[in-house]
Enzyme design. Structure first.
Site, PDB file in Angstrom:
ATOM      1  N   LYS C  80      50.263  13.468  54.807  1.00  0.00           N
ATOM      2  CA  LYS C  80      49.631  14.713  54.366  1.00  0.00           C
ATOM      3  C   LYS C  80      48.663  15.165  55.453  1.00  0.00           C
ATOM      4  O   LYS C  80      47.958  14.338  56.046  1.00  0.00           O
ATOM      5  CB  LYS C  80      48.907  14.475  53.046  1.00  0.00           C
ATOM      6  CG  LYS C  80      48.349  15.740  52.390  1.00  0.00           C
ATOM      7  CD  LYS C  80      47.647  15.401  51.066  1.00  0.00           C
ATOM      8  CE  LYS C  80      47.119  16.646  50.376  1.00  0.00           C
ATOM      9  NZ  LYS C  80      46.426  16.317  49.091  1.00  0.00           N
ATOM     10  N   SER C 155      47.747  19.039  45.096  1.00  0.00           N
ATOM     11  CA  SER C 155      47.719  19.613  46.425  1.00  0.00           C
ATOM     12  C   SER C 155      48.670  18.913  47.405  1.00  0.00           C
ATOM     13  O   SER C 155      48.961  19.451  48.477  1.00  0.00           O
ATOM     14  CB  SER C 155      46.299  19.526  46.990  1.00  0.00           C
ATOM     15  OG  SER C 155      45.939  18.170  47.191  1.00  0.00           O
ATOM     16  N   SER C 179      46.182  15.306  42.528  1.00  0.00           N
ATOM     17  CA  SER C 179      46.967  15.858  43.638  1.00  0.00           C
ATOM     18  C   SER C 179      48.117  15.005  44.138  1.00  0.00           C
ATOM     19  O   SER C 179      48.906  15.470  44.960  1.00  0.00           O
ATOM     20  CB  SER C 179      46.036  16.199  44.806  1.00  0.00           C
ATOM     21  OG  SER C 179      45.311  17.367  44.499  1.00  0.00           O
TER      22      SER C 179
END
Ligand SMILES: [Mg+2]
Ligand SMILES: [Zn+2]
Lengths: 484, 97, 490
Positions: C80, C155, C179
């Site tokens: 990420k 997210s 997330s």
């Protein structure tokens, strides 16, 4: 025609102290950046890069507790760090890791002497935080105005000592600052040099009409880089605020900067940004549980405080003025105590070291107070002097020779030969001096004491200090009596 | 709870966010709506409840006072928008006084 | 077979590598090709580091040839973009960090590299991890591999979509309020968020420091255990990282769960929960009972307060964490400006997206004088209540089972203009985050062709138990009758 009101001045000091540690407060960068080129003591943590985390420097915490103990503070069992949010380009994260409601040290006091009187200044708190980067405002190579950032100072361990508003005069403020600097050096937590910013004193000052209750309008004065500047800035503020009061003008809460050249304080308000630090607990740092054992260890590790040492020396008969000067300097004090340990009398050692030894030291190229002469040697020199085997004048010369040659006091005195106490030899010299100084003789007869000193001095000069002062003075007296 | 424009302006100033009028107006509504939802917290009696700042019980995490390597100068400055004499150059800070 | 390498799990690929069926270079190339082929439709990656990946793969092949066997040796994994990577642009999907190249790796990244993993690139996300749909990326939205008109969740939407679309074997994400679990549920992969403090946060670009935790997104539970094992452990650079010993998660995975007490709280099955989602979650709980677990009803009375509590605490911390982005040291800037104060405020106004600005404003407001006690302190106290709800529940149960999201993936744009509705999609993941508990999402069925997840929550540092329960369910569940992913229908 109005009656002039009397005014009362209320001063509180906030002192920022850079701690003497190897590494910075929250990262491993070297804390000593004094002689380093810009931005060479910088890592992602003190540069405020994304994703980095702080780790507490144990020694910085210990230094703060040491300071708190020296200032008679209470060390609570629970302390934590908080984020103090404010937006300035020299603050890399735009928040400073500081301590808000649970500082390391609280409720202490510090006694300062001004003109013989002692005032007790309350210490509100001592807390630990991090320093900011250095901003310099320049005209850049392209001719445009710019600000340059050197991040070396960012994250240096910074201790803040907050006093109660117990200070009443600029003189007290200066005394507080000078004595605090000596204390910080004494316990070894900081160089406390104002010149290079290791010690920064800001003042909160308000002037109130006598009788009126003291409100909380505070003018904060910054940028004083010497104790003299501190005194002058406060003097100026007292005049300025008193004048405003007299004209019935309000005194605004503001930050003012001391301007050395104009000798005035100037409002520092830039574009009016609201101020609200929005403190909240630093989530990246678990709290500190200061166990008693840690405090005790630090307490026992502290040296005896200058006040205590001074009290002892004065009690042992040393002149207060000399002692006060001596305890500004811990190595020299330790040396003096060693000399006393070696048998010298406190009064003699203190006075003689503060004046003679320091004179001799300054004469030496190496200005450091670490003298190559072992305390025992100084003790024996003082002993020779006490026995009258060496005159004061000669003792000084002997000392210089000891520095230069490293020889022992005894050796040197030996080489210089014994004092002249042989009556005939001295008598001859004394008569010669009386001959050559009729005026002094007259003065002596007119009862001017200094004349005798002068005549003795002449004898000493001729004998290069080898005469026994006692003997000389009796000789001259009897001579002048007999030659009435 | 409704928010007026001055509260939005104040927060934007504290946060140093330059916002357009539209943004401020939209935020005024949204913040009011969100703060309204926060009111639920006031229906609980929390007087004797200790606050939780950190979820796992840790304490006294300190490091030894050892010096570690700093970054080489070029990587300190590598991301800086502008550099001059080995320092980070920014537009002038307009001091008062 | 080679054209199917990208579909492998970590453990299957590891066997293939060890058996010499293919090389890490072949495996990595297969994934790079897959990214090349499908990411135009998905948008899972912000940066693909092909050369770096192939370098790492080549050296992994050397180590494999030398008989070396790191747990992740030669296995391609995505990161990420909230994790810093030395020498590789790291933006948090924000314009304000455009061009920022960190000189340091996040500790999690360092550990992956030490375990021999191949890093494929940086995945898309909601800007600064603030969002539940991945529509708040400053660069591009991510699309759900099962239905390209739906959001992947957020997210960590890029990481979840990359795993679901076989653009990596596994990915790292971060979970602050859900997330990792929420996008895992919406994309049909396994998403594990360990206990707060289990994995170092050093190099995790902070959103809400007291909640942020690195998690993993994988194709199955075994992979989650493998990956967690490589990442977990104390880090002296993170003062909030735990000293707890790290068990052999993969080794303990297949323990029998006979007698495991599963707690079910009515608070998670109330109104707002799509009945079909509720049904598949209940079915999953039954499957666990079939595997020898027992069910107990528990109560988590303060569950409803998690949303306001979270939306006070997280934005407050964020308002300070995101203060450093001001155009001075790195990222978006304007060196030509004539006044630094004006420049910094303008850069922040331009560089942050609407959701980030919204949260900075909420947090600034909640911390400002006059409101601090009413909001921040109050929220911290309610956080205590939520935490103790779980503590008392875990006196009687070993693991808590719940839904992850109230409903399956929604259409792109559906909630974009309604922040509160968007925040609602986190209500079932927020409580465990506020309590710092280990939790995961595992696919438990499909609703209207879209995956939904079962959430399991365990006591602090009981990741092993959590994975055992998930593993047992996975075995009991078998392969779900899944529709074809839109991305594979192309
Ligand atoms: Mg301070
Ligand atoms: Zn540093």
């Amino acid at each position: 025609m109005t009656v002039a009101t009397a005014y009362r001045t209320v001063i509180g000091l906030e002192t920022h102290v850079q701690l003497r540690t190897n590494s910075k407060m929250f990262c491993g960068c070297a804390a000593d950046y004094a002689n380093a080129p810009p931005n060479t003591h910088v890592c992602p943590v003190c540069l405020g890069m994304p994703g980095v985390l702080p780790v507490i420097n144990r020694e910085a915490v210990d230094h703060t507790i040491r300071t708190g103990l020296a200032l008679h503070c209470e060390i609570p069992e629970y302390a934590k760090f908080d984020r103090k949010n404010y937006a300035y380009p020299d603050l890399m994260k735009w928040y400073q890791i500081s301590q808000y409601d649970l500082p390391l040290c609280i409720d202490g006091h510090f006694d300062v002497e001004v003109g013989g009187a002692t005032t007790r200044i309350g210490i509100t708190r001592v807390h630990l935080e991090e320093d900011t980067a250095r901003l310099t405002h320049v005209t850049a190579a392209d001719g445009a105005p710019a600000s340059l950032i050197d991040v070396n100072r960012s994250g240096a361990p910074l201790m803040e000592i907050v006093s109660e508003p117990d200070i009443r005069t600029p003189a007290e403020a200066m005394a507080y600052g000078e004595k605090l600097r000596a204390l910080l050096r004494w316990i070894g937590v900081s160089t406390a040099n104002m010149e290079d910013g290791a010690l920064r004193i800001d003042a909160n000052i308000s002037v109130w009409p006598e009788g009126e209750p003291t409100g909380d309008v505070k003018v904060e004065v910054k940028n004083m880089n010497s104790f003299r500047a501190l005194g002058r800035a406060l003097d100026f503020e007292i005049k300025r605020q008193t004048a405003r009061r007299e004209r019935g003008e309000p005194i605004e809460q503001e930050t003012r900067g001391w301007d050395e050249t104009s000798g005035t304080t100037l409002s520092q308000r830039t574009k009016e940004y609201a101020h609200d630090y929005r403190y909240f607990p630093e989530p990246d740092l678990p709290p500190l549980h200061i166990i008693r054992q840690r405090v005790d260890t630090l307490r026992t590790g502290l040296p005896r405080m200058p006040d205590q040492v001074a009290a002892d020396l004065i009690e042992q008969g040393s002149p207060e003025a000399d002692v006060a000067e001596l305890v500004q300097d811990r190595p020299l004090t330790d040396y003096t105590l060693a000399v006393i340990e070696a048998g010298a009398s406190a009064s003699e050692a203190v006075t003689w070291i503060v004046h003679e030894l320091r004179r001799a030291l300054n004469a030496q190229t190496d200005k450091s107070t670490s003298t190559p002469i072992p305390p025992t040697e100084v003790a024996s020199l003082l002993a020779l002097r006490a026995r009258g085997a060496v005159s004061s004048t000669m003792a000084g010369e002997v000392l210089d020779e000891m520095f230069d040659t490293g020889k022992s006091a005894a050796e040197i005195v030996q080489a210089r030969g014994p004092q002249i106490s042989g009556q005939d030899e001295l008598l001859a010299i004394a008569r010669q001096v009386i001959q050559e100084n009729p005026q002094a003789v007259q003065d002596f007869r007119d009862g001017k004491g200094r004349a005798l000193q002068f005549l003795m001095g002449q004898v000493m000069r001729i004998t290069r200090g080898k005469a026994n002062p006692q003997a000389v003075s009796t000789l001259i007296r009897t001579e002048l009596d007999t030659t009435k | 709870m409704s928010i007026d424009r001055s509260q939005v302006d104040h927060a934007a100033e504290l946060a140093r966010l330059a916002l357009s009028d539209d943004e401020r107006e939209r935020l005024r509504g949204e913040l009011g709506q969100i703060l309204q939802a926060f009111e639920a917290l006031n229906t609980l009696d929390t007087e004797h409840i200790p606050p939780t700042a950190q979820v796992i019980p840790l304490g006294n995490v300190e490091r030894d006072d050892k010096v570690a390597d700093s970054l080489p100068l070029d990587s300190v400055l590598a991301n800086a928008p502008r550099v001059e004499d080995g320092q980070i150059r920014v537009p002038p800070v307009l001091e008062g006084s | 077979m080679a054209d199917e390498l990208h579909r492998l799990t970590l453990h299957a690929a590891a066997e293939g590598l060890r058996a010499g069926q293919f090389t890490s270079v072949e495996l990595s190339q297969a994934l790079l090709d897959r990214i090349q082929a499908v990411d135009g439709h998905i948008g899972a990656y912000l940066t693909v580091t092909a050369d770096l990946a192939l370098e790492q793969a080549a050296s992994a092949d050397k180590r494999l040839a030398a008989g070396d066997s790191g747990p992740l040796l030669g296995l391609p994994i995505a990161l990420k973009d909230v994790l810093t990577t030395a020498g590789v642009e790291t933006t948090c999907a924000s314009r304000i960090l455009q061009g920022f190249i960190p000189p340091y790796d996040a500790t999690a990244v360092t550990r992956l590299k030490q375990a021999g993993a191949v890093t494929l690139g940086k995945t898309n996300m909601d800007e600064f991890a603030m969002g539940s749909s991945n529509e708040h990326s400053a660069y591009k939205p991510v699309r759900n591999p099962w239905d390209l008109d739906k959001v992947p969740g957020g997210s960590s939407g890029g990481s979840a979509a990359a795993v679901a679309a076989d653009e990596c074997l596994a990915a790292l994400g971060t979970d602050t309020g859900g997330s990792v679990r929420q996008p895992a549920a919406l994309c049909g992969c396994v998403g594990l968020k360990p206990t707060y403090g289990r994995i170092s946060r050093f190099g995790l670009i902070a959103f809400a420091s007291s909640l942020d935790q690195i998690g993993v997104l994988t194709k199955d539970v075994t992979d989650a255990a493998l990956l967690l094992g490589a990442l977990a452990g104390h880090d002296p650079r993170d003062s909030t990282s735990a000293e707890e010993p790290v068990p052999d998660y993969a080794g303990e995975l297949n323990r029998d769960i006979g007698g495991l007490r599963i707690g079910v709280a009515p608070e998670y099955f109330g109104e707002g929960l799509d009945p079909q989602v509720g049904n598949s979650v209940r079915a999953a709980i039954h499957a666990l009972l079939g595997a020898g677990a027992t069910e107990r009803e528990i109560s988590l009375p303060h569950t409803a307060y998690a949303l306001p509590t979270y939306y006070v605490i997280a934005p407050s911390e964020a308002s300070a964490n995101l203060a450093r982005y001001n155009g001075v040291k790195y990222g978006l800037s304007d060196p030509q400006a004539t006044d630094v104060d004006e420049m910094m405020a303008r850069i922040r106004g331009q560089g942050f997206g609407s959701e980030v600005k919204r949260r900075i404003m909420i947090g600034t407001f909640a911390l400002s004088s006059g409101y601090y006690d009413a909001y921040y302190v109050r929220a911290q106290k309610v956080r205590t209540l939520i935490k103790s709800d779980f503590e008392s529940a875990f006196e009687n149960v070993d693991v808590i089972a719940a839904p992850v999201v109230p409903s399956p993936a929604f259409d792109l744009g559906a909630k974009l203009d309604d922040p509160v509705a968007m925040y609602q999609s986190d209500i079932m993941t927020l409580p465990a985050s506020l309590a710092g508990l280990p939790c995961l999402s595992i696919p438990c069925g499909f609703v209207e062709g879209l995956p939904v997840g079962l959430q399991l929550i365990a006591p602090p540092f009981a990741e092993s138990r959590l994975l055992q329960a998930a593993g047992a369910y996975e075995r009991a569940r078998g392969n779900l009758p899944a529709p074809t992913k839109a991305i594979d229908a192309k």
